[in-house]
Design an enzyme around this catalytic site. Structure first.
Site, PDB file in Angstrom:
ATOM      1  N   HIS A 177     -66.093  28.186 -21.669  1.00  0.00           N
ATOM      2  CA  HIS A 177     -65.671  27.240 -22.707  1.00  0.00           C
ATOM      3  C   HIS A 177     -66.596  26.040 -22.675  1.00  0.00           C
ATOM      4  O   HIS A 177     -67.039  25.625 -21.601  1.00  0.00           O
ATOM      5  CB  HIS A 177     -64.224  26.791 -22.458  1.00  0.00           C
ATOM      6  CG  HIS A 177     -63.601  26.181 -23.662  1.00  0.00           C
ATOM      7  ND1 HIS A 177     -63.744  24.844 -23.975  1.00  0.00           N
ATOM      8  CD2 HIS A 177     -62.858  26.739 -24.661  1.00  0.00           C
ATOM      9  CE1 HIS A 177     -63.106  24.606 -25.097  1.00  0.00           C
ATOM     10  NE2 HIS A 177     -62.569  25.736 -25.543  1.00  0.00           N
ATOM     11  N   ASP A 202     -58.391  32.969 -25.254  1.00  0.00           N
ATOM     12  CA  ASP A 202     -58.448  34.289 -25.883  1.00  0.00           C
ATOM     13  C   ASP A 202     -58.315  35.442 -24.891  1.00  0.00           C
ATOM     14  O   ASP A 202     -58.169  36.581 -25.295  1.00  0.00           O
ATOM     15  CB  ASP A 202     -59.780  34.445 -26.634  1.00  0.00           C
ATOM     16  CG  ASP A 202     -59.845  33.505 -27.819  1.00  0.00           C
ATOM     17  OD1 ASP A 202     -58.875  33.486 -28.585  1.00  0.00           O
ATOM     18  OD2 ASP A 202     -60.842  32.789 -27.964  1.00  0.00           O
TER      19      ASP A 202
END
Ligand code: CMC
Length: 439
Positions: free
Chosen positions: A309, A369
């Site tokens: 991320h 996710d």
């Protein structure tokens, strides 16, 4: 009055400028770069906005080093435990938790607006039956601007709130209908006795012959998934919405731009890509180390989907919430047999990656996710609807951020600078004098 400054010196001209350091209520201080060009004639270069704040915001705070996420100051862990998606929508949009009366009114207004104009059915029918539901969603949301132009004076806060409610209300219907159309099923209308999430499941799965009774565990699980996805400050799709909206484009067109940005596999499309990756792992039966090695190989474009991320350099708090939820849903659900294998593979992959120096050094952890897809799959949501659900949940974040920007009297049209590295001045030559260009 600023208490801290950073001095920038241009050694070529010998000139200096003192740049104000702005203090946020939480997080790292921010240098105000605006005097850089005025005083030194310089611009800043920051591809991908890795260190540049493009706006101020009061909506969402995240601390990537410590894995924290707050909406309007409330930790995500408290919201997923105590709140509903519709209450979280009110919080993000209005800035405070609603009273019981405010929540009832907001909920009723959203439900009342959940129908689509009958003419809109023809938009769905214009798509090929094998169209990706995201393609349908981008088109239909953009088309809403053709139906709601009466209140498009977006400088009026009342109109902005109204378009926000309309978008939040209509998104589940658009999402579910994109699935129904692609599956040759009749469109199902929303019902006023269902909650926001129940209504979405009902419009997805009810048939004229059989009413789908939303399973409470699935409703709660989807509610949590949606709260966890509702906003995430200035990510790619939100920045797209702000940039599109900064030209005073209408909110429906701006949100359609955000949906398009979300679709990519580096952003919202990753939830679908994670499941495809886990299914490939299951089907090939290759050892997990094979995939970890591929992800580390710079000559191979393969990446561990659902890992890494831009901001989180620690465990993504949303991934933690969804991992626990994933256990519960797969465990309690009789249909979980198939998905249990995917969960086992995901856990094995996480364990292996988190022990590996490559992932440790780069601080790559599972992101939102990584586990959301297994939950959605267990609820019965087809793969190509995963990003659509992300978009449905993120709509409130997009529209709250857009509303904040439009309410700021000082907001300007977004217009980044560039580092030009192209040709210098060239004179036009007639075609018969030109040499072939080197390829
Ligand atoms: N697998 C293998 N290596 C990775 C991964 C990964 N998933 N993610 C990052 N890296 C490596 C990358 O190769 C680079 O290595 P090096 O420093 O040797 O060049 C380093 O880690 C930093 O990566 P980056 O691409 O510069 O980082 P970024 O902040 O630009 O990208 C990201 C962030 C999310 C796009 C990226 O981590 C990624 O592609 N992850 C996989 C896709 C994914 O799960 N996306 C969902 C993001 S969360 C939800 C959302 O935003 O919608």
């Amino acid at each position: 009055m600023a208490t801290n400054f950073v001095t920038v010196t241009d050694h070529k001209s010998g000139k200096s400028v003192e740049l104000e350091v702005m203090e946020p209520t939480q997080g790292s201080p921010i240098i105000d770069l605006r005097a850089l060009h005025r005083e030194l004639g310089l611009y800043a270069y920051d591809p991908g906005f890795t260190v540049t704040a493009s706006c101020w915001s009061e909506i969402t705070y995240l601390d990537g080093e410590n894995g924290l996420l707050q909406y309007r100051g409330y930790p995500i862990e408290q919201l997923v435990e105590h709140s509903s998606f519709i209450e979280t929508c009110f919080l993000l949009l209005c800035g405070h938790l609603p009273t019981a009366a405010e929540l009832e009114l907001f909920s009723a207004e959203v439900t009342r607006e959940s129908l689509l104009q009958e003419e809109m059915k023809r938009f769905f029918e214009g798509f090929r039956s094998n169209a990706h539901p995201m393609a349908i969603m981008v088109g239909v949301v953009g088309a809403l601007s053709a139906f709601y132009h009466d209140f498009q004076d977006i400088r009026d806060p009342k109109n902005r709130k109204l378009s926000a409610k309309l978008l939040i209300a209509k998104m589940p219907t658009i999402a579910a209908w994109s699935y129904r159309y692609a599956n040759g099923l009749p469109f199902e209308y929303p019902r006023s006795d269902y909650s926001y999430v129940e209504n979405f499941l009902h419009m997805m799965f009810s048939l004229p012959t059989v009413d789908y009774k939303p399973e409470p565990l699935f409703v709660r699980a989807l509610e949590v998934v949606m709260i966890a996805h509702a906003d995430h400050e200035q990510n790619a799709s939100t920045s797209t919405v702000r940039l599109a909206g900064s030209s005073e484009a209408n909110p429906f067109a701006s949100i359609a731009a955000g949906i398009a940005s979300l679709w990519g596999p580096a952003h919202g499309g990753a939830n679908e890509a994670v499941i495809r990756m886990l299914m490939e792992m299951r089907d090939t039966g290759k050892p997990m180390q094979h995939y970890v090695d591929r992800a580390k190989d710079k000559k191979d474009r393969f990446r561990l989907m659902g890992f890494g991320h831009r901001i989180y350099k620690n465990y993504d708090p949303r991934a933690k919430i969804l991992r626990d939820l994933c256990y519960q849903v797969v465990e309690k659900c009789e249909m979980g047999g198939e998905n249990r294998k995917l969960l086992e593979l995901a856990l094995e992959l996480e364990t292996l990656a988190l022990k590996d120096d490559y992932f440790k050094q780069r601080k790559l952890y599972p992101n939102v996710d990584f586990y959301s897809g297994i939950i959605l799959l267990t609820i019965g949501i087809p793969l190509n609807m995963f990003t659509v659900i992300f978009a449905m949940a993120r709509t409130v974040g997009w529209i709250s951020q857009w509303n904040e920007m439009m309410g700021d009297a000082n907001s300007k049209i977004g217009r980044p600078r560039q580092l030009y590295v192209g040709a210098k001045h060239r004179d036009y030559q007639p075609v018969w004098q030109r040499e072939p260009a080197d390829e």
